[in-house]
Design a protein around this motif. Structure first.
Motif, PDB file in Angstrom:
ATOM      1  N   ALA A   1       0.832  -1.203   0.000  1.00 30.80           N
ATOM      2  CA  ALA A   1       0.000   0.000   0.000  1.00 30.80           C
ATOM      3  C   ALA A   1       0.867   1.254   0.000  1.00 30.80           C
ATOM      4  O   ALA A   1       0.573   2.237  -0.700  1.00 30.80           O
ATOM      5  N   ARG A   2       1.952   1.222   0.767  1.00 32.35           N
ATOM      6  CA  ARG A   2       2.870   2.363   0.788  1.00 32.35           C
ATOM      7  C   ARG A   2       3.590   2.510  -0.553  1.00 32.35           C
ATOM      8  O   ARG A   2       3.806   3.618  -1.047  1.00 32.35           O
ATOM      9  N   LEU A   3       3.989   1.388  -1.131  1.00 33.82           N
ATOM     10  CA  LEU A   3       4.635   1.412  -2.447  1.00 33.82           C
ATOM     11  C   LEU A   3       3.690   2.008  -3.484  1.00 33.82           C
ATOM     12  O   LEU A   3       4.090   2.842  -4.300  1.00 33.82           O
ATOM     13  N   LEU A   4       2.441   1.579  -3.463  1.00 32.52           N
ATOM     14  CA  LEU A   4       1.449   2.077  -4.413  1.00 32.52           C
ATOM     15  C   LEU A   4       1.299   3.588  -4.295  1.00 32.52           C
ATOM     16  O   LEU A   4       1.284   4.308  -5.300  1.00 32.52           O
ATOM     17  N   THR A   5       1.201   4.083  -3.068  1.00 30.96           N
ATOM     18  CA  THR A   5       1.054   5.518  -2.853  1.00 30.96           C
ATOM     19  C   THR A   5       2.289   6.278  -3.295  1.00 30.96           C
ATOM     20  O   THR A   5       2.200   7.343  -3.928  1.00 30.96           O
ATOM     21  N   ASP A   6       3.466   5.740  -2.994  1.00 23.57           N
ATOM     22  CA  ASP A   6       4.712   6.421  -3.316  1.00 23.57           C
ATOM     23  C   ASP A   6       4.952   6.493  -4.817  1.00 23.57           C
ATOM     24  O   ASP A   6       5.362   7.532  -5.345  1.00 23.57           O
ATOM     25  N   VAL A   7       4.699   5.389  -5.516  1.00 23.59           N
ATOM     26  CA  VAL A   7       5.005   5.342  -6.949  1.00 23.59           C
ATOM     27  C   VAL A   7       3.839   5.830  -7.804  1.00 23.59           C
ATOM     28  O   VAL A   7       4.027   6.608  -8.748  1.00 23.59           O
ATOM     29  N   PHE A   8       2.625   5.389  -7.471  1.00 20.04           N
ATOM     30  CA  PHE A   8       1.460   5.686  -8.309  1.00 20.04           C
ATOM     31  C   PHE A   8       0.579   6.806  -7.745  1.00 20.04           C
ATOM     32  O   PHE A   8      -0.501   7.037  -8.279  1.00 20.04           O
ATOM     33  N   GLY A   9       1.035   7.482  -6.688  1.00 19.95           N
ATOM     34  CA  GLY A   9       0.201   8.508  -6.062  1.00 19.95           C
ATOM     35  C   GLY A   9      -0.397   9.501  -7.040  1.00 19.95           C
ATOM     36  O   GLY A   9      -1.626   9.664  -7.121  1.00 19.95           O
ATOM     37  N   PRO A  10       0.424  10.211  -7.844  1.00 18.09           N
ATOM     38  CA  PRO A  10      -0.132  11.169  -8.811  1.00 18.09           C
ATOM     39  C   PRO A  10      -1.033  10.503  -9.858  1.00 18.09           C
ATOM     40  O   PRO A  10      -1.996  11.106 -10.331  1.00 18.09           O
ATOM     41  N   LEU A  11      -0.710   9.254 -10.199  1.00 16.34           N
ATOM     42  CA  LEU A  11      -1.537   8.536 -11.175  1.00 16.34           C
ATOM     43  C   LEU A  11      -2.922   8.254 -10.597  1.00 16.34           C
ATOM     44  O   LEU A  11      -3.941   8.358 -11.290  1.00 16.34           O
ATOM     45  N   LEU A  12      -2.966   7.906  -9.309  1.00 18.02           N
ATOM     46  CA  LEU A  12      -4.241   7.605  -8.659  1.00 18.02           C
ATOM     47  C   LEU A  12      -5.129   8.835  -8.571  1.00 18.02           C
ATOM     48  O   LEU A  12      -6.352   8.711  -8.436  1.00 18.02           O
TER      49      LEU A  12
END
Length: 242
Positions: free
Chosen positions: A155-166
Motif C-alpha cells: 500500500a505504501r509502495l502504491l502511494t509512493d510510486v502511483f500517487g499522482p496517477l491515482l
C-alpha cells in the motif's frame, strides 16, 4: 460405516493440510487415504461461489488422484501427482470449477509437506485480483506474490510510486495503466503495444513518457522499472474502489 470412514479420511486430510503436530499422522493418513507417504503432491486452493459441502470427495483423472475438501466458498484440492508434472493442473481445475479463481503451490515431497504447500497455494490465490477467474501456479507469480504477501508495504509502495496517477480521472488513469500493461506484455516494444491497443506507436510512447513524469520513475532504468512493475501489481490487487 462408509460415512464414518469418509469422515475419518477427511479429518486426517484436514490435519495434514493444517500441519497439526500429531505423532504418526503421515503414516496413518497414508494407510487410510491409500496414498504414498513420500509421493509427489500438489495443493490447490480455489475460491468458488460457495454452496459446497464439507464432505471429502476424490476423483482420478489423467493418472492423478484428486482429494477435495470444501469449506464455504473455498475448496482445497490435494493432487497425488505420481510421475506427472503439475503444468496442466490450472486449466483442468478451471474446467472443474468454471468462474473460480485459485492458486497452486509448488510440488510437495510427501504428505508431510501438504501444510506448507497449502499455505503457498493460498499465497498464489492472493495474487488473483477480485473479479478475475482462472487458476495460477505460484511459480508464475513470484513478483506478485511478494506484493500480495506484504499488504501494508505494498500500500505504501502504491502511494509512493502511483500517487499522482491515482489522482487522475478514472478513464485517464485506466488508459495509462492499460498502455503500461500492453507495453510490458509486448516485451517493451512500443510498436507491438500500439498494434494491441489500436493506436500509433508515437501515442504509446507519449503515454509512457507521461506515466514516467507522473511516477518520477524511468522505464529505461532497471531499478525504477522494477518499482513501477511492483506498484502495478499492488494497483491490480487493491480492493475495488466504489
Amino acid at each position: 460405516m462408509r460415512r464414518r470412514s469418509d469422515e475419518r479420511a477427511g479429518e486426517l486430510l484436514d490435519a495434514l493440510l493444517e500441519g497439526r503436530p500429531v505423532p504418526g499422522l503421515t503414516a496413518r493418513a497414508a494407510a487410510v487415504l491409500a496414498l504414498p507417504e513420500r509421493g509427489r503432491y500438489a495443493v490447490a486452493v480455489l475460491r468458488t461461489g460457495g454452496g459446497g459441502t464439507a464432505e471429502g470427495r476424490s476423483a482420478d483423472e489423467d493418472g492423478m488422484r484428486f482429494l477435495r475438501r470444501v469449506r464455504g466458498d473455498r475448496e482445497t484440492v490435494v493432487v497425488a501427482l505420481g510421475d506427472r508434472e503439475p503444468d496442466g493442473l490450472g486449466p483442468l481445475l478451471a474446467r472443474w470449477c468454471p468462474g473460480a479463481r485459485g492458486g497452486i503451490g509448488p510440488v510437495a515431497d510427501g504428505l508431510a509437506g501438504l501444510a506448507a504447500a497449502r499455505r503457498l497455494a493460498e499465497t498464489a490465490l492472493a495474487t488473483c485480483p477480485a473479479g478475475t477467474a482462472g487458476v495460477v501456479r505460484l511459480e508464475e507469480r513470484w513478483q506478485t506474490a511478494l506484493v500480495a504477501g506484504q499488504p501494508e508495504l505494498s500500500a505504501r509502495l502504491l502511494t509512493d510510486v502511483f500517487g499522482p496517477l491515482l489522482a487522475l480521472e478514472p478513464a485517464d488513469r485506466a488508459l495509462l495503466v492499460r498502455t503500461l500493461e500492453a507495453w510490458l506484455e509486448c516485451g517493451g516494444s512500443a510498436g507491438r503495444a500500439a498494434g494491441r491497443l489500436y493506436c500509433h506507436r508515437n501515442t504509446v510512447l507519449n503515454r509512457l513518457r507521461r506515466l514516467e513524469h507522473l511516477t518520477s520513475r524511468s522505464l529505461s532504468r532497471p531499478r525504477e522499472l522494477a518499482e513501477t512493475m511492483l506498484a502495478l501489481d499492488a494497483f491490480r490487487l487493491r480492493a475495488p474502489q466504489p
